[in-house]
Write a protein that holds these residues in place. Structure first.
Motif, PDB file in Angstrom:
ATOM      1  N   LYS A   4       3.128  45.634  51.003  1.00  0.00           N
ATOM      2  CA  LYS A   4       1.908  46.178  50.431  1.00  0.00           C
ATOM      3  C   LYS A   4       1.346  45.326  49.301  1.00  0.00           C
ATOM      4  CE  LYS A   4       3.355  50.836  51.699  1.00  0.00           C
ATOM      5  NZ  LYS A   4       3.716  52.210  51.248  1.00  0.00           N
ATOM      6  N   TYR A   6      -0.849  42.727  47.531  1.00  0.00           N
ATOM      7  CA  TYR A   6      -2.136  42.069  47.751  1.00  0.00           C
ATOM      8  C   TYR A   6      -2.245  40.854  46.844  1.00  0.00           C
ATOM      9  CZ  TYR A   6      -4.359  45.377  50.930  1.00  0.00           C
ATOM     10  OH  TYR A   6      -4.695  46.110  52.039  1.00  0.00           O
ATOM     11  N   ALA A  12      -7.667  43.822  46.748  1.00  0.00           N
ATOM     12  CA  ALA A  12      -7.201  45.198  46.857  1.00  0.00           C
ATOM     13  C   ALA A  12      -8.348  46.200  46.821  1.00  0.00           C
ATOM     14  CB  ALA A  12      -6.207  45.496  45.738  1.00  0.00           C
ATOM     15  N   GLY A 166       5.991  49.520  47.834  1.00  0.00           N
ATOM     16  CA  GLY A 166       5.134  50.309  46.955  1.00  0.00           C
ATOM     17  C   GLY A 166       5.877  51.274  46.058  1.00  0.00           C
ATOM     18  N   THR A 187      -5.968  56.505  49.213  1.00  0.00           N
ATOM     19  CA  THR A 187      -5.496  55.136  49.012  1.00  0.00           C
ATOM     20  C   THR A 187      -5.155  54.948  47.544  1.00  0.00           C
ATOM     21  OG1 THR A 187      -6.885  54.259  50.794  1.00  0.00           O
ATOM     22  CG2 THR A 187      -6.068  52.681  49.157  1.00  0.00           C
ATOM     23  N   ILE A 189      -3.901  52.265  44.691  1.00  0.00           N
ATOM     24  CA  ILE A 189      -3.760  50.853  44.347  1.00  0.00           C
ATOM     25  C   ILE A 189      -3.061  50.783  43.002  1.00  0.00           C
ATOM     26  CG2 ILE A 189      -4.961  48.671  43.958  1.00  0.00           C
ATOM     27  CD1 ILE A 189      -7.321  49.861  45.570  1.00  0.00           C
ATOM     28  N   GLN A 214      -0.444  52.473  48.740  1.00  0.00           N
ATOM     29  CA  GLN A 214      -0.876  51.635  49.857  1.00  0.00           C
ATOM     30  C   GLN A 214      -1.029  50.165  49.471  1.00  0.00           C
ATOM     31  OE1 GLN A 214      -2.271  54.891  49.368  1.00  0.00           O
ATOM     32  NE2 GLN A 214      -0.731  55.373  50.933  1.00  0.00           N
ATOM     33  N   ARG A 215      -1.322  49.887  48.199  1.00  0.00           N
ATOM     34  CA  ARG A 215      -1.584  48.507  47.789  1.00  0.00           C
ATOM     35  C   ARG A 215      -0.973  48.252  46.409  1.00  0.00           C
ATOM     36  NH1 ARG A 215      -8.024  48.323  49.694  1.00  0.00           N
ATOM     37  NH2 ARG A 215      -7.599  49.250  51.746  1.00  0.00           N
ATOM     38  N   VAL A 217      -0.635  45.164  43.330  1.00  0.00           N
ATOM     39  CA  VAL A 217      -1.095  43.878  42.812  1.00  0.00           C
ATOM     40  C   VAL A 217      -0.282  43.541  41.572  1.00  0.00           C
ATOM     41  CG1 VAL A 217      -3.054  42.524  41.999  1.00  0.00           C
ATOM     42  CG2 VAL A 217      -3.438  44.394  43.613  1.00  0.00           C
TER      43      VAL A 217
END
Length: 233
Positions: A4, A6, A12, A166, A187, A189, A214-215, A217
């Protein structure tokens, strides 16, 4: 293989749509995902509904997002303070809608969304303007107000450590609204300061399981100097 991570905040947030409801973690500036907010400003989505504990401080972070004029509505518990001038200006000009929610109710409405609860009765706000237009009941002689869950399209949260699945841990009070917002959004992030190998996080220390994220960074930790001492944000 589930991964996951990014490459950037811009990547993202690239598909965030106009009109989205966006939850942003943070209690004042503690745990505020500034880098993700900056990417949202750069991305350009408009007509947003923002859910946060307050309405921004100074000229950075959430306040900078409000200053763009692209937020249609804010749902928060503490909109006005000494440095909330961007919100003040927009509200007085009739350019932003405010839904004022007591802090406990705000947290519980977000938590209810993540838990699949359709609504709950609370005594907070009963008999006040905050109860106008809402169902009320008297239970065991005490008045209650029916509150609805708050769902979001996207949650932007700040964590301390994360892995490629994640899974997240937080740094002290930076945790605040992050875990419940992650569960309440379609979602999530998350920005993390440390990206670790799968299995490096103690399962007993994971606060937000990867199921809700889900994402991810990775963000370099900002070092600021105050009075000759270095502090990490």
């Amino acid at each position: 293989m589930i991964d996951k991570l990014y490459p950037s905040t811009q990547a993202a947030l690239a598909d965030l749509r106009d009109g989205a409801t966006v939850m942003i973690g943070g209690f004042g500036t503690a745990g505020l995902p500034n880098e993700l907010i900056d990417a949202l400003i750069e991305q350009g989505a408009r007509d947003l509904t923002i859910v946060n504990n307050n309405a921004g401080n100074g000229d950075t972070g959430l306040a900078a997002l409000l200053a763009t004029g692209r937020v249609r509505k804010i749902i928060c518990s503490f909109p006005r303070q000494a440095d909330s001038w961007h919100f003040d200006r927009l509200y007085r000009e009739g350019r932003i809608e405010l839904e004022l929610v007591p802090q406990g109710n705000l947290a519980e409405r977000i938590r209810a969304a993540g838990a699949g609860i359709a609504g709950f009765f609370t005594a907070t706000g009963y008999g006040t303007l905050l109860a106008e237009g809402k169902e009320t009941r008297v239970i065991d002689g005490r008045g209650y107000v029916l509150e609805q869950p708050i769902h979001a399209d996207v949650a932007l949260i700040k964590a301390e450590r994360g892995d490629r699945w994640g899974n997240l841990t937080y740094r002290m009070t930076a945790r605040n609204f992050g875990p419940i917002m992650a569960a309440a959004a379609s979602t999530t992030i998350a920005s993390v300061h440390e990206f670790v190998e799968l299995g490096s996080l103690d399962p007993e220390s994971i606060v937000t399981p990867g199921l809700y994220v889900q994402r991810v960074v990775q963000i370099e930790r900002a070092i600021t100097t105050a009075g000759g001492f270095k502090t990490a944000a």
